[in-house]
Design an enzyme around this catalytic site. Structure first.
Site, PDB file in Angstrom:
ATOM      1  N   HIS A  57     -14.808 -38.303 -27.380  1.00 60.00           N
ATOM      2  CA  HIS A  57     -15.408 -39.628 -27.607  1.00 60.00           C
ATOM      3  C   HIS A  57     -16.919 -39.447 -27.528  1.00 60.00           C
ATOM      4  O   HIS A  57     -17.471 -39.397 -26.438  1.00 60.00           O
ATOM      5  CB  HIS A  57     -14.949 -40.611 -26.534  1.00 60.00           C
ATOM      6  CG  HIS A  57     -13.460 -40.765 -26.446  1.00 60.00           C
ATOM      7  ND1 HIS A  57     -12.780 -41.750 -27.116  1.00 60.00           N
ATOM      8  CD2 HIS A  57     -12.521 -40.063 -25.769  1.00 60.00           C
ATOM      9  CE1 HIS A  57     -11.477 -41.652 -26.847  1.00 60.00           C
ATOM     10  NE2 HIS A  57     -11.293 -40.632 -26.033  1.00 60.00           N
ATOM     11  N   ARG A  59     -19.136 -41.522 -28.725  1.00 57.60           N
ATOM     12  CA  ARG A  59     -19.704 -42.843 -28.401  1.00 57.60           C
ATOM     13  C   ARG A  59     -20.661 -43.456 -29.403  1.00 57.60           C
ATOM     14  O   ARG A  59     -21.105 -44.588 -29.214  1.00 57.60           O
ATOM     15  CB  ARG A  59     -20.421 -42.810 -27.030  1.00 57.60           C
ATOM     16  CG  ARG A  59     -19.581 -42.309 -25.868  1.00 57.60           C
ATOM     17  CD  ARG A  59     -18.368 -43.165 -25.661  1.00 57.60           C
ATOM     18  NE  ARG A  59     -17.706 -42.911 -24.379  1.00 57.60           N
ATOM     19  CZ  ARG A  59     -16.422 -43.201 -24.158  1.00 57.60           C
ATOM     20  NH1 ARG A  59     -15.680 -43.730 -25.113  1.00 57.60           N
ATOM     21  NH2 ARG A  59     -15.874 -42.969 -22.992  1.00 57.60           N
ATOM     22  N   ASN A  89     -12.633 -45.272 -30.996  1.00 54.76           N
ATOM     23  CA  ASN A  89     -12.688 -46.462 -30.132  1.00 54.76           C
ATOM     24  C   ASN A  89     -14.103 -46.843 -29.723  1.00 54.76           C
ATOM     25  O   ASN A  89     -14.371 -47.135 -28.560  1.00 54.76           O
ATOM     26  CB  ASN A  89     -11.812 -46.262 -28.883  1.00 54.76           C
ATOM     27  CG  ASN A  89     -12.276 -45.106 -28.020  1.00 54.76           C
ATOM     28  OD1 ASN A  89     -12.858 -44.155 -28.514  1.00 54.76           O
ATOM     29  ND2 ASN A  89     -12.022 -45.177 -26.729  1.00 54.76           N
ATOM     30  N   HIS A 216      -3.282 -36.326 -24.645  1.00 52.25           N
ATOM     31  CA  HIS A 216      -3.355 -36.242 -23.174  1.00 52.25           C
ATOM     32  C   HIS A 216      -2.044 -36.433 -22.404  1.00 52.25           C
ATOM     33  O   HIS A 216      -1.913 -37.373 -21.624  1.00 52.25           O
ATOM     34  CB  HIS A 216      -4.452 -37.147 -22.616  1.00 52.25           C
ATOM     35  CG  HIS A 216      -4.562 -38.544 -23.171  1.00 52.25           C
ATOM     36  ND1 HIS A 216      -3.485 -39.346 -23.377  1.00 52.25           N
ATOM     37  CD2 HIS A 216      -5.652 -39.252 -23.547  1.00 52.25           C
ATOM     38  CE1 HIS A 216      -3.904 -40.499 -23.863  1.00 52.25           C
ATOM     39  NE2 HIS A 216      -5.208 -40.468 -23.979  1.00 52.25           N
ATOM     40  N   ASP A 279     -10.503 -34.601 -24.087  1.00 47.78           N
ATOM     41  CA  ASP A 279     -10.614 -36.056 -23.943  1.00 47.78           C
ATOM     42  C   ASP A 279     -11.962 -36.398 -23.298  1.00 47.78           C
ATOM     43  O   ASP A 279     -12.034 -37.240 -22.398  1.00 47.78           O
ATOM     44  CB  ASP A 279      -9.439 -36.643 -23.147  1.00 47.78           C
ATOM     45  CG  ASP A 279      -9.426 -38.166 -23.196  1.00 47.78           C
ATOM     46  OD1 ASP A 279     -10.175 -38.741 -24.014  1.00 47.78           O
ATOM     47  OD2 ASP A 279      -8.670 -38.782 -22.412  1.00 47.78           O
TER      48      ASP A 279
HETATM   49  C1  NCD Z   1     -11.166 -42.861 -23.129  1.00 46.08           C
HETATM   50  C2  NCD Z   1     -12.543 -43.476 -23.429  1.00 46.08           C
HETATM   51  O1  NCD Z   1     -13.269 -43.809 -22.488  1.00 46.08           O
HETATM   52  O2  NCD Z   1     -12.890 -43.592 -24.603  1.00 46.08           O
HETATM   53  N1  NCD Z   1     -10.914 -43.008 -21.727  1.00 46.08           N
HETATM   54  C3  NCD Z   1     -10.017 -42.340 -20.979  1.00 46.08           C
HETATM   55  O3  NCD Z   1      -9.835 -42.705 -19.820  1.00 46.08           O
HETATM   56  N2  NCD Z   1      -9.356 -41.291 -21.437  1.00 46.08           N
HETATM   57  C4  NCD Z   1     -10.121 -43.518 -23.962  1.00 46.08           C
HETATM   58  C5  NCD Z   1      -8.781 -42.794 -23.981  1.00 46.08           C
HETATM   59  O4  NCD Z   1      -8.704 -41.624 -24.391  1.00 46.08           O
HETATM   60  O5  NCD Z   1      -7.772 -43.390 -23.617  1.00 46.08           O
HETATM   61 ZN    ZN Z   2      -9.483 -40.146 -25.343  1.00 40.95          ZN
HETATM   62 ZN    ZN Z   3      -6.298 -42.086 -24.694  1.00 43.16          ZN
END
Ligand code: NCD
Ligand code: ZN
Ligand code: ZN
Length: 399
Positions: A57, A59, A89, A216, A279
């Site tokens: 992510h 961002r 996301n 995950h 992740d």
């Molecule tokens: C992820 C995020 O912050 O974008 N957070 C997480 O706890 N893994 C979203 C996700 O992968 O579910």
């Molecule tokens: Zn994630």
């Molecule tokens: Zn996730």
């Protein structure tokens, strides 16, 4: 350039010590004396293909205060990861072609190569179909449960329609939302939501004949369940190295960390796990205190796994498979993930024995903290070559 005295898996199989001549692509493997090529001496080191992380992510756009393609790209490279697949996301999620095009442009400033997972909504089937045609799009992400951001597809019919519609790999955040809510009401641990989510995703995937990937996985049982149905599955280092006690210290993550015994048992599923993904989900310290879920992980993933190798918990060929070859195959990243003539000229050069301690303040991620803070690791990324150029060496960026 020539990387000389490199010890590596030739074509993914046996370890050899040879020189690698490369530019954008790996041109030739052999012994090369003389010549005027720039040389990097890898004597005593181990060389992996540039690693591939199918779940990050970064961002941008919308939450650049916690990461952007520049800082996130540097974090990836410092972690030995030259290719990442970014998740959709964002505050304004990547669920339309307009948003996708915007993101593709922004990602050009990343030092690491960036591909994308497109976001599924309850009705964006035609946009997803168009996204599938983009070379940059490698997957469709379905969030079956709520997590960071607003994406949620908790209706079986919509999931089924996406599976029938989208022909590349469909990636699931497979925690069933109704089960999450029920477990919360009962004040019980949330892991049954993962079991229900994985079973549902796999069953729908089977009936729709879609290619599905479980993000995950947190436990041995989750891995086995996914594999039983022929799905591919990833885990992340925090599920292997940490347990629920870390959430008191660093705040939570989705899905939540499990008990110590679950983390230990997850190692026994290693041969069945397809990918080690990070992740990488950076949040600021302040946001963590306010309940944001997720951990940064790009810069610690390979060193943690090398530490596990040094303890006899895994092997170098398992690591190459799960951190390069398999994610490249699953997400159809052609010419990536192996040291082989004709493949992309990305190499990750590591010292298998160097000992160091994780200090969040030294990381490149804007998060500037790590749930692995203070852990003593054995194994370190020394240099990274991207498309034939030395871009990182001993903690410094050269590009
Ligand atoms: C992820 C995020 O912050 O974008 N957070 C997480 O706890 N893994 C979203 C996700 O992968 O579910
Ligand atoms: Zn994630
Ligand atoms: Zn996730």
């Amino acid at each position: 350039m020539i990387v000389e005295n490199a010890r590596f898996f030739y074509d993914g199989k046996t370890v050899v010590e040879k020189d690698i001549l490369l530019d954008k692509r790996i041109k030739k493997i052999g012994i090369f004396d003389g010549g005027s090529e720039e040389r990097f001496d890898a004597k005593g080191m181990f060389v992996f293909p540039g690693l591939v992380d199918p779940h990050v992510h970064l961002r941008e756009p919308g939450a650049e205060h916690k990461e952007d393609f520049e800082s996130g790209g540097r974090a990836a490279i410092a972690g030995g990861i030259t290719t990442v697949i970014d998740m959709p996301n964002n505050p304004q999620p990547t669920t339309t072609i307009k948003k996708l095009k915007e993101k593709i442009k922004l990602a050009k400033k990343s030092l690491a190569r960036v591909y994308f997972h497109f976001g599924a909504t309850k009705n964006n089937f035609s946009e997803a179909k168009k996204a599938e045609k983009f070379e940059e799009v490698k997957g469709l992400k379905v969030y079956m449960g709520k997590t960071t951001g607003s994406l949620l597809v908790d209706e079986e019919e919509a999931i089924l329609k996406h599976l029938k519609n989208f022909k590349k790999t469909v990636v699931f955040h497979a925690e069933d939302e109704k089960t999450i809510e029920a477990m919360e009401r009962e004040k019980m641990k949330r892991w049954p939501a993962g079991i229900v989510g994985i079973a549902k995703a796999c069953a729908l995937g089977k009936i729709a004949r879609g290619k599905i990937h479980i993000a995950h996985a947190t436990s041995y049982e989750e891995v086995m369940l996914a594999k039983m149905f022929g799905a591919t599955v990833e885990t992340a280092p925090h599920y292997l190295f940490l347990d629920e006690s870390a959430m008191k210290k660093w705040g939570g993550v989705n899905p939540p960390l499990r008990e110590r015994a679950d983390a230990e048992k997850l190692w026994k599923a290693m041969s069945k796990i397809d990918c080690i993904a990070t992740d990488h989900a950076p949040h600021t310290k302040k946001e963590k205190k306010e309940g944001a879920k997720g951990y940064p992980g790009l810069e610690t993933s390979l060193p943690l796994m090398l530490t596990a190798y040094n303890k006899g918990l895994t092997t170098l060929d398992e690591l190459e498979e799960k951190m390069a070859e398999n994610p490249a195959r699953i997400f159809e990243l052609k010419g990536i993930g192996r040291i082989k003539e004709g493949f992309v000229g990305d190499l990750t050069i590591v010292d298998l024995n160097e000992e160091w301690e994780v200090n969040g303040e030294n990381l490149n991620t804007k998060a500037e903290w790590s749930p692995f803070e203070g852990m003593k690791l054995r194994g370190r990324v020394k240099a990274v070559i991207k498309e034939g150029r030395l871009v990182y060496q001993d903690g410094n960026f050269l590009a």
